[in-house]
Design an enzyme around this catalytic site. Sequence first.
Site, PDB file in Angstrom:
ATOM      1  N   CYS A 186      61.220   2.396   2.675  1.00 16.72           N
ATOM      2  CA  CYS A 186      62.683   2.234   2.263  1.00 16.72           C
ATOM      3  C   CYS A 186      63.538   1.459   3.063  1.00 16.72           C
ATOM      4  CB  CYS A 186      63.229   3.722   2.122  1.00 16.72           C
ATOM      5  SG  CYS A 186      65.056   3.554   1.679  1.00 16.72           S
ATOM      6  N   CYS A 246      64.811  -4.148  -1.277  1.00 14.12           N
ATOM      7  CA  CYS A 246      64.777  -2.741  -1.551  1.00 14.12           C
ATOM      8  C   CYS A 246      63.302  -2.598  -2.196  1.00 14.12           C
ATOM      9  CB  CYS A 246      66.016  -2.395  -2.511  1.00 14.12           C
ATOM     10  SG  CYS A 246      65.906  -0.707  -3.251  1.00 14.12           S
TER      11      CYS A 246
END
Length: 259
Positions: free
Chosen positions: A73, A183
């Site tokens: 992440c 992302c």
Amino acid sequence: MSKQAIGIFDSGVGGTSIWRELNALLPHENTIYLADSKYAPYGNKSKEEIIALSKKNTELLLDKGCKLIVVACNTATTNAVQHLRENYNVPFIGIEPAIKPAALNTKTKNIGILATKGTLSSELFHKTTDLFTNDIQVIEQVGEGIVPLIENGNVDSKEMKALLQVYLKPMLDANIDYLVLGCTHYPYLIPQLLEILPSHVKIIDSGEAVAKQTKAVLRQHELLNNTTNKPKLQFYSNGNPKVMSQLLGEGFEVDYLDF
Ligand code: DGL
């Protein structure tokens, strides 16, 4: 210890894009994936909240005996990986937007980055970006609303297309030739992005680099699993396991776990 699993966590299902690259490069490694979907998105949370959630995920993976943790992440890496490295005694692999290869290869000297607010406002992101983009214009765009749509299983939806069109317009107006996906949820949007982007714009993400770095660090710590057994691949979600099953495709079981 080398037979213990690699732990992977993300705010939700997006980090499975990283897990895929890991599993392709290291097909005999056991893996445990945590999708913290109940608390997604991380992107609009404060640094303190992101650190607290990252600690919770890390401790669960350590309880399960993981030998190394991949923070799959960008938002958690840019806000919390330093804290994790200082507080836990296993190697951590982080993921940051692939600004460097885009900056080194751009011909138009304009690159676009789509990421969360948490990533784009982090100190680590600015440090890396400043290092490589002296003579380059970086068009930053927060992907507000994208992660919740993916978490709800609406990857290929009208709403998603409309959002992407709005977010890419300023980048296309600025003549970008590289779009950085900052992302881990966004690689699932590549088919939709390809419909909007002109063919000379290249899309890059950090998945393959993260897998290579994981292999190098495992080797360095003598933690590579050298067996040729079929690996144990565990997936846990504290949200809706069906959404993750759909993204992973057939043959993988996702279990609900409250954490
Ligand atoms: N996959 C996370 C990232 O790479 C998602 C962010 C979020 O939960 O907002 O940044």
